[in-house]
Each structure stands twice: as structure tokens, then as C-alpha cells.
Design an enzyme around this catalytic site. Structure first.
Site, PDB file in Angstrom:
ATOM      1  N   ASP A  13      17.928  -0.639 -31.391  1.00  0.00           N
ATOM      2  CA  ASP A  13      18.644  -0.353 -32.641  1.00  0.00           C
ATOM      3  C   ASP A  13      20.088  -0.848 -32.613  1.00  0.00           C
ATOM      4  OD1 ASP A  13      16.420   1.185 -33.797  1.00  0.00           O
ATOM      5  OD2 ASP A  13      16.941   2.694 -32.312  1.00  0.00           O
ATOM      6  N   LYS A  16      19.970  -6.138 -33.725  1.00  0.00           N
ATOM      7  CA  LYS A  16      19.430  -7.447 -33.351  1.00  0.00           C
ATOM      8  C   LYS A  16      18.997  -8.239 -34.567  1.00  0.00           C
ATOM      9  CE  LYS A  16      16.384  -5.760 -30.432  1.00  0.00           C
ATOM     10  NZ  LYS A  16      16.845  -4.357 -30.363  1.00  0.00           N
ATOM     11  N   GLY A  40      11.889  -2.004 -35.270  1.00  0.00           N
ATOM     12  CA  GLY A  40      12.212  -2.520 -36.590  1.00  0.00           C
ATOM     13  C   GLY A  40      13.572  -3.164 -36.648  1.00  0.00           C
ATOM     14  N   HIS A  41      13.693  -4.173 -37.489  1.00  0.00           N
ATOM     15  CA  HIS A  41      14.964  -4.838 -37.736  1.00  0.00           C
ATOM     16  C   HIS A  41      15.280  -4.760 -39.217  1.00  0.00           C
ATOM     17  CE1 HIS A  41      14.246  -7.565 -33.979  1.00  0.00           C
ATOM     18  NE2 HIS A  41      14.711  -6.371 -33.662  1.00  0.00           N
ATOM     19  N   GLN A 223      13.181  -3.614 -29.056  1.00  0.00           N
ATOM     20  CA  GLN A 223      13.725  -2.537 -28.221  1.00  0.00           C
ATOM     21  C   GLN A 223      14.904  -3.056 -27.383  1.00  0.00           C
ATOM     22  OE1 GLN A 223      10.023  -2.866 -27.828  1.00  0.00           O
ATOM     23  NE2 GLN A 223       9.612  -1.405 -29.415  1.00  0.00           N
TER      24      GLN A 223
END
Length: 429
Positions: A13, A16, A40-41, A223
Site C-alpha cells: 500500500d 506503487k 490493489g493499486h 504487496q
């Protein structure tokens, strides 16, 4: 010109998605090489916000996206994500997205087992998303996984499902959970096959051809190093290797092809789920960081735990992850604080230690050693050059560089893609 590999340098988180999106303008191909839809991004582009879990972030830039063999894929989740971003105007089809034919699939039985195990752990829950990522990786290692290529061979699916259900139904029954019928899973897989197979490709060869042609490849990790199954805070980790070395294994390229390794770190620390967090704040400052930083998981929506920057942890990530330079994000969240603290060491039962220990019991007893620095009152939000930063903010960044033993090559000052200070272009040798 070099390839670039982007990995998280904390517990995930770190932002990225924005950095990969920003770097994608310099790349030809963007590759996801590990993880699943448990990561998630979030990408903010003008007035549009894209939330991606499986799709490579470069698709937002119109680049070729590749999902490598190191990713475990829930086909239903992938198709739903494709439909969602198409509705936002993105062109995602077999011409722009390729999926490794040897990538492992996540089945509904994996999610059911994941959730049943977490429930059985009670107070010792790991904090998984319950989406089946761990059990899918287990099947891969145990050589009973169903892969993308198997969707084109119903006869292969037939005997593989027998073997898979022999294992998983026994576990589910033992945990008091509902078991699965072979026929229902077969119908589910064969129904999805016509939509998934057009994306399938021999990805290792595609990437080798691109490399030989001089194209730039951006490898995108999910991650972060401290969630690596080998090098993270085990067992409170993900089920894959998140370090840069896995960019090669998870996509089918040689180790030398990973290029410049860019580690992403927030200017403070966050963590989702259970596990040790030495610099965690339980006071008003921790709440302030969470509020200002909009610290909620992209996938789960769970609030992130917040704390001061842990230089010991990031220095370890630099060494283990093979990081050549850092991208520091969310500096603006620290604006206006009277003082800022950095963890510069640890103590275990009152004795100084050089790093976070491997044993869970010892990890839980670690105490941080802090250094305090003055904060700054001026805003850093939206800064696009060093000259626009307050002097004390620059000192803070320089102190981080000293402590983690890696240069800051990119500095992000807001979620907007162009609010970025470039110190060194990672694609330039």
C-alpha cells in the site's frame, strides 16, 4: 536503456500504482509477476480513478500489459475487472493484455478453504483477504493446480479436478465447511474458458522477443518485501515472493533482465491486517496520518494501521529486495506536524538488536528506538522540484537516505501522476 522492477519496501500500500503508472510512459510493456487479487493499486488520472487488482497498471497508459506465470488468477475476478475498466474507457482486449498460459487459476474452492481456515484460527487470524490466494499457491507447489492452458483441454480438467477435490474436500469437511461438486466446478471452468483463452500466450517467449528488440520492460510487484513469504514477518505474510528476484521467475525472463530495482516507501509506515508493527501509533497522530493519507485498503476497504517511518525495516528491504533506489510517497501527509519521528533501531527485552528477528514471539516484543526531527509548516503537496520543498522536508528525506542506505530517486507529493520530483530516471543506465 534498462528495464525497471518496482517493488514495495514496507508492508504494501505504498503507492506503487501511481509510480508504475508514471513510469509506464517510458516503458513499452508492463508485467505483473506475482500475487493475486488480494492486492490493489489506485491510480488517479485527472477526474478518473482506476482501482486495479490483477491488471497491470500500464494499461492505463495504453501500454501492453502482461500477467506473468507467478500470478494466481481468479478468472471471474479478472473478467469483472476488465469489464469495469472498459466501462471507464480503457481499451483492454487480447491485443493489449496477454496472460501466461502456465499461470495458476484460483477456484471457488480455494476461497472457501481460505475463509474456513481463518475462521478456525480464531484470535490467531493472519488477516488474509479470504480470496483463495494462499490455497492456490499451495496447489501450484503440490503440482495439482489448474492452469490457464488447462482451460483448452476438458479431458485434463476432468482428472485434475478429481485430484484437487480429493484434497480440498477432505480439508473443508474437517473444518466443518461445505464441500464442492466436481460437475459444478467443471461447468464453471468450461463456461469461463472462451473468455479467458483468447488472452493466453507464451509469455516467456513474448518477453524474450521484446528484450531482444530493445523494448523497455517494467516489472510490477504486488504487496511488499516485508510481506514476502520467506523474508517478511512470517506467518503474517502473503503467499508469494515479493522481492525483485521473483520478477524473473514470475515472468519467465533471465535474472539479469530485471534491471533497475525501484523500491516504493511511504514517508511514514502503514500496515493492513495482523502482524508485528514496531512503529505503530495508537494516538491522535496515528489517526491524523490515516485520515490525511486516506489509509484504507484498495481491495478490502479495511483501515490501515499507521505509524512512523521505520528506517530499520526499509534498510532490510533495500538489502533483501535488491533495491537500487527509493520512490518516497505521501510526503505531503506529514505537512504541519510540529515534530516527526524516525525509527533508527530496535530493542528486544531491553537489549539493542540490529534487525527484526524471524521468530514471531520475538517480533511481538520488539520496541523501536526513535530519532526526533522538527517538522515543517509549509505545504509540500503538489511540489514538482526540490526548490519547492521546505528546507526541513528536504532534511527529512536526506536523513531517510542515510539511514536506509539507498538514494531517493523519485519523490511523490500527491496522488496526481504529475506531482512527482524526478531525481534519476530509473530507465536510464
Amino acid at each position: 536503456m534498462s528495464n525497471v522492477t518496482v517493488i514495495g519496501a514496507q508492508w504494501g500500500d505504498e503507492g506503487k500504482g501511481k509510480i508504475v503508472d508514471w513510469l509506464a510512459s517510458r516503458a513499452d510493456i508492463v508485467v505483473r509477476f506475482q500475487g493475486g487479487h488480494n492486492a490493489g493499486h489506485t491510480l488517479v488520472v485527472g477526474n478518473e480513478t482506476y482501482k486495479l487488482s490483477l491488471l497491470p497498471s500500464g494499461l492505463v497508459r495504453g501500454k501492453t500489459g502482461i500477467i506473468g506465470n507467478g500470478v494466481v488468477i481468479d478468472p471471474e475476478a479478472l473478467l469483472a475487472e476488465i469489464d469495469r475498466v472498459r466501462a471507464q474507457g480503457l481499451d483492454v482486449g487480447p491485443e493489449t493484455l496477454r496472460i501466461a498460459e502456465n499461470a495458476t487459476l484460483i477456484l471457488p474452492v480455494h476461497g472457501a478453504l481460505d475463509r474456513a481456515r481463518e475462521s478456525a484460527r480464531g484470535e490467531r487470524r493472519i488477516g488474509t483477504t479470504g480470496r483463495g490466494i494462499g490455497p492456490a499457491y499451495e496447489d501450484k507447489v503440490a503440482r495439482r493446480a489448474i492452469r490457464v492452458c488447462d482451460l483448452g483441454e476438458p479431458e485434463t480438467l476432468d482428472w485434475k479436478l478429481d485430484e484437487l477435490l480429493l484434497h480440498h474436500n477432505a480439508l473443508l469437511q474437517g473444518l466443518g465447511a461445505a464441500t464442492f461438486e466436481k460437475a459444478a466446478l467443471m461447468d464453471w471452468l468450461t463456461g469461463l474458458a472462451p473468455r479467458i483463452l483468447p488472452f493466453a500466450d507464451t509469455v516467456w517467449e513474448l518477453l524474450d522477443d521484446a528484450r531482444r528488440a530493445g523494448q523497455r520492460i517494467l516489472f510490477e510487484g504486488a504487496q511488499a518485501v516485508m510481506l514476502d513469504v520467506d523474508h517478511g514477518t512470517y506467518p503474517f505474510v502473503t503467499s508469494s515472493n515479493t522481492v525483485a528476484a521473483n520478477a524473473a521467475t514470475g515472468s519467465g525472463v533471465g535474472a539479469s533482465a530485471v534491471g533497475f530495482v525501484l523500491g516504493i516507501a511511504k514517508a511514514y509506515s502503514t500496515r493492513v491486517g495482523a502482524g508485528p508493527f514496531p512503529t505503530e501509533l495508537f494516538d491522535a497522530t496515528g489517526q491524523l496520518l490515516g485520515s490525511r493519507g486516506h489509509e484504507f485498503g484498495t481491495v478490502t476497504g479495511r483501515p490501515r494501521r499507521c505509524g512512523w517511518f521505520d528506517a530499520m525495516l526499509v534498510r532490510r528491504a533495500v538489502r533483501v529486495g535488491g533495491i537500487n533506489g527509493l520512490a518516497l510517497t505521501k510526503l505531503d501527509v506529514l505537512d504541519g506536524l510540529a515534530e516527526i519521528r524516525i525509527c533508527t533501531g530496535y530493542a528486544l527485552d531491553g537489549v539493542p538488536v540490529r534487525h527484526l528477528p524471524a521468530a514471531p514471539g520475538a517480533q511481538s516484543r520488539i520496541k523501536p528506538v526513535f530519532e526526533t526531527m522538527p517538522g515543517w509548516q509549509q505545504t509540500t503537496r503538489g511540489a514538482r522540484s526540490w526548490a519547492e520543498l521546505p528546507a526541513q522536508a528536504v532534511k527529512y528525506v536526506r536523513r531517510i537516505e542515510e539511514l536506509v542506505e539507498a538514494p531517493v530517486t523519485l519523490l511523490s507529493t500527491s496522488p496526481e501522476r504529475d506531482d512527482t520530483i524526478l531525481v534519476r530516471d530509473p530507465f536510464v543506465d
